[in-house]
Scaffold this motif. Structure first.
Motif, PDB file in Angstrom:
ATOM      1  N   CYS A  93       0.862  -1.180   0.000  1.00 43.94           N
ATOM      2  CA  CYS A  93       0.000   0.000   0.000  1.00 43.94           C
ATOM      3  C   CYS A  93       0.900   1.233   0.000  1.00 43.94           C
ATOM      4  N   VAL A  94       0.410   2.291  -0.610  1.00 44.17           N
ATOM      5  CA  VAL A  94       1.178   3.533  -0.742  1.00 44.17           C
ATOM      6  C   VAL A  94       0.398   4.668  -0.113  1.00 44.17           C
ATOM      7  N   GLU A  95       1.087   5.453   0.695  1.00 40.97           N
ATOM      8  CA  GLU A  95       0.459   6.601   1.344  1.00 40.97           C
ATOM      9  C   GLU A  95       1.416   7.784   1.215  1.00 40.97           C
ATOM     10  N   PHE A 101       7.907  12.777   8.991  1.00 41.41           N
ATOM     11  CA  PHE A 101       7.015  11.878   9.712  1.00 41.41           C
ATOM     12  C   PHE A 101       6.111  11.082   8.765  1.00 41.41           C
ATOM     13  N   ASP A 102       6.389  11.142   7.496  1.00 43.80           N
ATOM     14  CA  ASP A 102       5.520  10.512   6.508  1.00 43.80           C
ATOM     15  C   ASP A 102       5.843   9.026   6.353  1.00 43.80           C
ATOM     16  N   VAL A 103       4.826   8.177   6.399  1.00 47.26           N
ATOM     17  CA  VAL A 103       4.963   6.773   6.027  1.00 47.26           C
ATOM     18  C   VAL A 103       4.616   6.672   4.547  1.00 47.26           C
ATOM     19  N   GLU A 104       5.577   6.293   3.735  1.00 48.55           N
ATOM     20  CA  GLU A 104       5.374   6.305   2.287  1.00 48.55           C
ATOM     21  C   GLU A 104       4.695   5.031   1.775  1.00 48.55           C
ATOM     22  N   ALA A 105       5.162   3.855   2.222  1.00 49.90           N
ATOM     23  CA  ALA A 105       4.639   2.600   1.673  1.00 49.90           C
ATOM     24  C   ALA A 105       4.930   1.447   2.622  1.00 49.90           C
ATOM     25  N   VAL A 106       4.116   0.388   2.488  1.00 47.48           N
ATOM     26  CA  VAL A 106       4.300  -0.852   3.245  1.00 47.48           C
ATOM     27  C   VAL A 106       4.277  -2.013   2.253  1.00 47.48           C
ATOM     28  N   TYR A 107       5.207  -2.962   2.396  1.00 48.86           N
ATOM     29  CA  TYR A 107       5.299  -4.108   1.487  1.00 48.86           C
ATOM     30  C   TYR A 107       5.314  -5.425   2.266  1.00 48.86           C
ATOM     31  N   TYR A 113       8.838 -11.394   3.402  1.00 46.15           N
ATOM     32  CA  TYR A 113       9.547 -10.123   3.285  1.00 46.15           C
ATOM     33  C   TYR A 113       8.641  -8.993   3.766  1.00 46.15           C
ATOM     34  N   PHE A 114       9.163  -8.162   4.651  1.00 47.14           N
ATOM     35  CA  PHE A 114       8.425  -7.027   5.182  1.00 47.14           C
ATOM     36  C   PHE A 114       9.243  -5.766   4.965  1.00 47.14           C
ATOM     37  N   ALA A 115       8.577  -4.680   4.538  1.00 46.96           N
ATOM     38  CA  ALA A 115       9.302  -3.421   4.345  1.00 46.96           C
ATOM     39  C   ALA A 115       8.390  -2.227   4.611  1.00 46.96           C
ATOM     40  N   ILE A 116       8.954  -1.233   5.269  1.00 52.39           N
ATOM     41  CA  ILE A 116       8.302   0.053   5.506  1.00 52.39           C
ATOM     42  C   ILE A 116       9.197   1.130   4.924  1.00 52.39           C
ATOM     43  N   VAL A 117       8.641   1.997   4.086  1.00 49.33           N
ATOM     44  CA  VAL A 117       9.389   3.159   3.590  1.00 49.33           C
ATOM     45  C   VAL A 117       8.824   4.398   4.277  1.00 49.33           C
ATOM     46  N   THR A 118       9.693   5.190   4.863  1.00 47.87           N
ATOM     47  CA  THR A 118       9.246   6.325   5.673  1.00 47.87           C
ATOM     48  C   THR A 118      10.275   7.449   5.634  1.00 47.87           C
ATOM     49  N   GLY A 119       9.837   8.630   6.022  1.00 47.31           N
ATOM     50  CA  GLY A 119      10.755   9.745   6.186  1.00 47.31           C
ATOM     51  C   GLY A 119      11.334   9.818   7.586  1.00 47.31           C
ATOM     52  N   PHE A 120      10.906   8.918   8.461  1.00 52.74           N
ATOM     53  CA  PHE A 120      11.336   8.956   9.859  1.00 52.74           C
ATOM     54  C   PHE A 120      12.719   8.327  10.012  1.00 52.74           C
ATOM     55  N   ARG A 121      13.647   9.063  10.591  1.00 52.32           N
ATOM     56  CA  ARG A 121      15.032   8.620  10.701  1.00 52.32           C
ATOM     57  C   ARG A 121      15.191   7.464  11.684  1.00 52.32           C
TER      58      ARG A 121
END
Length: 244
Positions: A54-56, A74-80, A89-97
């Protein structure tokens, strides 16, 4: 003099190659062809049994990331979520450091595989990606700038913790990626209905992935069983023939 220059150039070249080899790459997202703004993928093209995402990727006026504020940081970009024969396989793409922001920290990846909206598994982001399970309890978000309240943020206790195959939380395509590769036999019942979720301590933004992974149909299982029985019968017939 020429030899000195040549030696110097070779040394610089080796240093450059070393620097290139040390550059961080993602665990698997870059090999999947994912980059910021290019989120789509196909399971067959990747050789996976299944994949969902999903993409946000959205920051609105005044830094609104929904449900709270904070902008790209603080943006969550996508979940895989992907599956092959051996791994999940699990992945979170985010702007959070990875180091967090001020005193706010990143959360753990929460997983529910039986549809009861209780997260029985967690990937411990603070502890090298260890898989936590067995009577898992969670800390709730603190809520900042309108973020989600009373939402699971980080595993506080669990009966069991086990190291997983690979884990990474680092730079990715101008953002950051949390990636985990987990042996499927560590995740009983991972096929079927699932909910994969991630947020940070403040709960300013949330990554929610729901879906149903395909399971073998009963007819397919019956056919497979019949085929195996048939092979066994043929082998016995051949043995009897040899004895005769």
């Amino acid at each position: 003099m020429k030899k000195m220059i040549l030696t110097l150039l070779m040394a610089i070249g080796l240093i450059s190659l070393g620097a290139i080899s040390l550059q961080a790459t993602s665990l698997f997202l870059d090999t999947w062809g994912i980059s910021y703004g290019h989120w789509d993928l196909d399971a067959k093209a990747l050789g996976l049994d299944y994949v969902n995402y999903c993409v946000e990727d959205y920051v609105g006026p005044n830094g609104y990331v929904g449900p709270g504020y904070g902008g790209d940081d603080f943006d969550v970009e996508a979940v895989y979520y992907g599956l092959d024969d051996s791994y999940a396989y699990f992945a979170i793409v985010t702007g959070f450091r990875p180091e967090g922001w001020r005193d706010l920290l990143p959360g753990d990846i929460a997983m529910d595989f039986d549809g009861d909206e209780k997260f029985e598994y967690g990937i411990d982001v603070d502890n090298n990606g260890n898989l936590r399970y067995g009577n898992v309890s969670w800390e709730n978000t603190s809520t900042l700038w309108g973020g989600v309240d009373h939402y699971e943020w980080r595993v506080s206790t669990s009966n069991s913790s086990v190291g997983i195959t690979d884990f990474r939380y680092g730079d990715f395509s101008g953002r950051y990626a949390i990636e985990a590769k987990v042996k499927r036999d560590l995740l009983p019942n991972e096929l079927g209905q699932y909910h994969i979720y991630w947020t940070m301590e403040c709960g300013n933004d949330v990554g929610d992935l729901y879906g149903v992974a395909p399971v073998p149909e009963p007819s397919t299982l019956i056919l497979m069983g019949s085929g195996l029985l048939g092979l066994g019968f043929l082998r016995r017939v051949r043995r009897w023939g040899k004895k005769g």
